[in-house]
Design a protein around this motif. Structure first.
Motif, short mmCIF file in Angstrom:
data_model
loop_
_atom_site.label_atom_id
_atom_site.label_comp_id
_atom_site.label_asym_id
_atom_site.label_seq_id
_atom_site.Cartn_x
_atom_site.Cartn_y
_atom_site.Cartn_z
N ASN A 1 -3.86 -2.73 0.33
CA ASN A 1 -5.07 -1.90 0.32
C ASN A 1 -5.48 -1.66 1.76
O ASN A 1 -5.01 -2.33 2.66
CB ASN A 1 -6.20 -2.57 -0.46
CG ASN A 1 -6.61 -3.88 0.18
OD1 ASN A 1 -7.35 -3.88 1.16
ND2 ASN A 1 -6.08 -4.99 -0.32
N SER A 2 -6.35 -0.70 1.95
CA SER A 2 -6.83 -0.45 3.32
C SER A 2 -8.18 0.25 3.28
O SER A 2 -8.55 0.85 2.26
CB SER A 2 -5.82 0.40 4.07
OG SER A 2 -6.13 0.38 5.45
N LEU B 1 0.84 -1.20 0.00
CA LEU B 1 0.00 0.00 0.00
C LEU B 1 0.87 1.25 0.00
O LEU B 1 0.55 2.26 -0.63
CB LEU B 1 -0.93 0.00 1.23
CG LEU B 1 -1.86 1.19 1.36
CD1 LEU B 1 -2.83 1.27 0.19
CD2 LEU B 1 -2.63 1.14 2.67
N TYR C 1 -10.17 3.17 4.81
CA TYR C 1 -10.22 4.43 5.57
C TYR C 1 -11.61 4.99 5.36
O TYR C 1 -11.86 5.49 4.27
CB TYR C 1 -9.18 5.42 5.08
CG TYR C 1 -7.77 4.90 5.06
CD1 TYR C 1 -7.09 4.62 6.25
CD2 TYR C 1 -7.11 4.68 3.85
CE1 TYR C 1 -5.78 4.14 6.22
CE2 TYR C 1 -5.81 4.22 3.84
CZ TYR C 1 -5.14 3.95 5.02
OH TYR C 1 -3.86 3.49 5.00
N GLN D 1 -4.61 9.64 -0.44
CA GLN D 1 -5.19 8.31 -0.67
C GLN D 1 -5.91 8.31 -2.02
O GLN D 1 -6.42 9.35 -2.45
CB GLN D 1 -6.21 7.94 0.42
CG GLN D 1 -5.64 7.89 1.83
CD GLN D 1 -4.60 6.81 2.02
OE1 GLN D 1 -4.47 5.88 1.22
NE2 GLN D 1 -3.80 6.94 3.06
N GLN E 1 -11.62 -6.67 -1.30
CA GLN E 1 -10.47 -6.56 -0.41
C GLN E 1 -9.79 -7.93 -0.22
O GLN E 1 -8.57 -8.04 -0.32
CB GLN E 1 -10.88 -5.99 0.96
CG GLN E 1 -9.67 -5.90 1.88
CD GLN E 1 -9.92 -5.15 3.16
OE1 GLN E 1 -10.92 -5.38 3.82
NE2 GLN E 1 -9.00 -4.27 3.51
N LYS F 1 -6.02 -8.95 -1.38
CA LYS F 1 -5.09 -9.43 -0.35
C LYS F 1 -4.45 -10.74 -0.80
O LYS F 1 -3.24 -10.92 -0.69
CB LYS F 1 -5.84 -9.67 0.96
CG LYS F 1 -5.50 -8.61 2.00
CD LYS F 1 -6.09 -8.96 3.35
CE LYS F 1 -6.01 -7.75 4.26
NZ LYS F 1 -7.06 -7.70 5.26
#
Ligand SMILES: Cc1ncc(COP(=O)(O)O)c(C=O)c1O
Length: 370
Positions: free
Chosen positions: A309-310, A5, A312, A287, A299, A303
Motif C-alpha cells: 500500500n502507499s 502494491l 499518495y 491508483q 497502513q 504492512k
C-alpha cells in the motif's frame, strides 16, 4: 501470502515474447535516437488521445516543463494548480521561474476545484495545470469556464486514455487541453522500461515549438532559434511502449474490474470511503485510493500482513519545505490537507489474481473486525 502494491514482473511475463524481440531488433539496427520508433509511437498515442500532435520527450516532468516554456511562461507569471499531486506538477512551474498558485481540491475526486481556480485567477495568471489524478479526468470544461482564455496544461501523467463526457461528447485525457502531458514512468498504466513522456496538442505552432524545445531549441541541427533542452524520448523506450500499447485498453479495463470488486467488498464498511468516479468519467484507475479515518493504523496493519500500500500524497505541495517562500500556512487548502491524512492506495494492477484480490480484501476487513 503477501501482495505487492505493483508487480511489474508479472506484467512483463505476459508480454515478454512481444517486447524483447522488438527491443533486440532496435539494438541490431543501432538507431537509438528519435527516428521511426519514436515517430510511430507518437502517431499511435496521438490517435489514442485524439490529438493532432503527440511529441515524445524524456519523462512526464519534462513534458510539463516544455509545455510551460512553449507558452512563454516564466519570471513574474503565475500558474494555478492543485497541491494534491506528484511534485513535478508544481516543481516545473518553479523551475521556469514562475510562481505556483495552489488552490484546493474537490474532496470526493481529489481533483482541482474549479470555483477555487476562478477565485485565484488574476492578471498574472498565465496557465492552469489541472491534474487527472489517480486515473480520473479533472473537470476540464469547468476549469476552462473558471479561467476564460487561460491556457490549460492538463497533467494526464496518471490518466492516459481516460474519458469524460462533456455536453454529450466523449473527451479523452489531453484532447481538449492547450497541451496535455503524459508520463510513461514504469508504474503508469502504459509504463516504459525506464523513463518516458509525451506532450499532446491540437495546435500546429505549439507542436513545432515543443519539437524544437526537446532538441536544444533548434529545428535544424546546429542552428538554435532559442535555448531548449535535451529531452528526447529514447527510441528503445518507444519500442517497448509500442509493443505494450495494444494491451493498454484491456489492462485499464481489468483495473476497473478490480476496482469494482473492491468497491463491492468494502461496501458494508462504514469507515471506508471507496474511490468516487464522477458518472461522466471513465477512470483508468492508475491508483485505487481509499479514504479512511484511522489511516496510519490501517497502513501498519496491512504492512504487517504483507499487503502492499502507499500514501499518495502525505504532504500537500503548498506545505512542502521547498515552497515555504510562497507563504502558505496550514489551513490554506483544507481539503487537500485533510485528504493527505486520510488516503491509502491499495494494489490495483491488472495482473492481480483472484486470491490476491481476496487477500487484500480479507486484510482490510480484518482491520475493522469483519
Ligand atoms: C501527476 C504526475 N505528474 C507528473 C509526473 C511526472 O512524470 P515523470 O516521473 O515521468 O517525470 C507524474 C509521475 O511520476 C505524475 O504522477
Amino acid at each position: 501470502m503477501s501482495v505487492p502494491l505493483l508487480d511489474l514482473r508479472a506484467q512483463h511475463a505476459t508480454i515478454k515474447d512481444e517486447v524483447v524481440p522488438a527491443m533486440l531488433r532496435l539494438v541490431d539496427d543501432q538507431l537509438f535516437i528519435l527516428g521511426q520508433p519514436v515517430e510511430q509511437l507518437e502517431q499511435s498515442v496521438a490517435a489514442l488521445s485524439r490529438t493532432k500532435h503527440a511529441i515524445g520527450c524524456a519523462n512526464g516532468t519534462d513534458a510539463i516543463l516544455l509545455a510551460l516554456r512553449a507558452l512563454d511562461i516564466g519570471r513574474g507569471d503565475q500558474v494555478i494548480t492543485t497541491p494534491f499531486t506528484f511534485f513535478a506538477t508544481a516543481g516545473t512551474v518553479h523551475n521556469v521561474g514562475a510562481t505556483p498558485v495552489f488552490v484546493d481540491i474537490e474532496p470526493k475526486t481529489f481533483n482541482i476545484l474549479p470555483d477555487a481556480v476562478a477565485a485565484a485567477v488574476g492578471p498574472k495568471t498565465k496557465a492552469v495545470i489541472p491534474v487527472d489524478l489517480f486515473g480520473q479526468m479533472a473537470p476540464i470544461e469547468q476549469v476552462e469556464k473558471a479561467a476564460p482564455g487561460v491556457p490549460i496544461i492538463e497533467d494526464a501523467a496518471q490518466s492516459i486514455g481516460a474519458e469524460r463526457r462533456i455536453g454529450g461528447e466523449t473527451v479523452v485525457a489531453g484532447e481538449r487541453a492547450t497541451v496535455g502531458t503524459l508520463s510513461f514512468f514504469p508504474s503508469k498504466n502504459l509504463g516504459a522500461y525506464g523513463d518516458g513522456g509525451m506532450m499532446l496538442t491540437q495546435d500546429d505552432e505549439l507542436a513545432a515549438r515543443l519539437k524544437r524545445l526537446r532538441v536544444h531549441g533548434g529545428a535544424k541541427t546546429y542552428y538554435h532559434d532559442e535555448v531548449g533542452f535535451n529531452s528526447r524520448l529514447d527510441a528503445l523506450q518507444a519500442v517497448v511502449l509500442q509493443a505494450k500499447l495494444p494491451h493498454l485498453t484491456g489492462w485499464s479495463a481489468k483495473r476497473r474490474t478490480n476496482a469494482a470488486y473492491y468497491d463491492a467488498a468494502f461496501a458494508d464498511l462504514g469507515d471506508v470511503q471507496t474511490p468516487y468516479v464522477e458518472p461522466c468519467n471513465v477512470s483508468i484507475f492508475n491508483q485505487y485510493t481509499l479514504r479512511v479515518a484511522r489511516r496510519d493504523a490501517l497502513q501498519s496493519f496491512l504492512k504487517e500482513r504483507g499487503i502492499g500500500n502507499s500514501i499518495y500524497y502525505p504532504l500537500p505541495l503548498h506545505l512542502q519545505p521547498c515552497f515555504a517562500y510562497l507563504g502558505y500556512k496550514p489551513g490554506s487548502c483544507p481539503e487537500a490537507e485533510r485528504a493527505a491524512g486520510e488516503v491509502l492506495s491499495l494494489p490495483i494492477y491488472p495482473e492481480l489474481t483472484q486470491s490476491q484480490l481476496d487477500e487484500v480484501i480479507a486484510a482490510v476487513r480484518a482491520f475493522y473486525g469483519r
